[in-house]
Design an enzyme around this catalytic site. Structure first.
Site, PDB file in Angstrom:
ATOM      1  CE  LYS A 112      23.811  28.005  48.817  1.00 47.35           C
ATOM      2  NZ  LYS A 112      25.248  27.784  48.987  1.00 47.35           N
ATOM      3  CD  GLU A 154      35.120  31.354  41.887  1.00 42.13           C
ATOM      4  OE1 GLU A 154      34.004  30.814  42.012  1.00 42.13           O
ATOM      5  OE2 GLU A 154      35.282  32.564  41.669  1.00 42.13           O
ATOM      6  CE1 TYR A 192      33.217  24.359  49.965  1.00 43.66           C
ATOM      7  CE2 TYR A 192      31.450  23.198  51.089  1.00 43.66           C
ATOM      8  CZ  TYR A 192      31.871  24.148  50.183  1.00 43.66           C
ATOM      9  OH  TYR A 192      30.957  24.889  49.483  1.00 43.66           O
ATOM     10  CG  PHE A 233      29.285  38.163  31.243  1.00 42.48           C
ATOM     11  CD1 PHE A 233      29.200  37.697  29.940  1.00 42.48           C
ATOM     12  CD2 PHE A 233      30.347  37.743  32.029  1.00 42.48           C
ATOM     13  CE1 PHE A 233      30.154  36.826  29.438  1.00 42.48           C
ATOM     14  CE2 PHE A 233      31.298  36.864  31.536  1.00 42.48           C
ATOM     15  CZ  PHE A 233      31.201  36.408  30.234  1.00 42.48           C
TER      16      PHE A 233
END
Length: 153
Positions: A21, A79, A91, A109
């Site tokens: 997203k 990840e 999943y 960052f």
């Protein structure tokens, strides 16, 4: 990096929901149990290697181990961004990864745009490195082992 290559497999669980997203880079997340099974002395940062979902094809991947300082995570995560387009979420599937190289240390960052730019650079670097003959030969070694030779985390 004496721990590499590092081989791991585990169930894909829901993560923070920001990879696809917010960052435009979907990630497959390992459970806390799998994250805790990683060697404690493996440095946080960005790695590259090979990944396979279930019994599917083996794809290039880039993987983050760490705290994601931009998001101020309180739990360490692992990840994996598989460099491939999947039609649907997976999943609950078993993700197998072979981490074969290190790209950079984890860092913070100043902006979301800077983070996204760094992620894109990491992906391009992983693609380039994984095309090297010494990395291509590692592509199938782990993923097609007989079941009795596999230790699950």
């Amino acid at each position: 990096m004496r721990q590499l290559p590092f081989f791991c497999r585990g169930e894909v669980v829901k993560g923070f929901g920001r990879g696809s997203k917010e960052l435009g880079v979907p990630t497959a997340n390992f459970s806390e149990q799998v994250v805790e099974s990683f060697p404690s002395d493996i440095p946080t940062g960005i790695y590259y290697g090979w990944a396979c979902v279930g019994n599917g094809d083996v794809h290039k991947m880039v993987l983050s181990i760490g705290w994601n300082p931009f998001y101020k995570n309180t739990k360490k995560s692992v990840e994996t961004h598989i460099i491939n387009t999947f039609k649907e979420d997976f999943y609950g599937e078993i993700l197998s990864v072979a981490i074969i190289g290190f790209i950079r240390s984890e860092k913070n960052f100043n902006s979301l745009e800077a983070l996204i730019s760094a992620i894109q650079e990491d992906i391009e670097e992983a693609k380039r490195l994984l095309d090297l003959p010494e990395h291509l030969k590692l592509k199938d070694n782990f993923f097609h082992l007989p079941k009795e030779k596999i230790v699950n985390h």
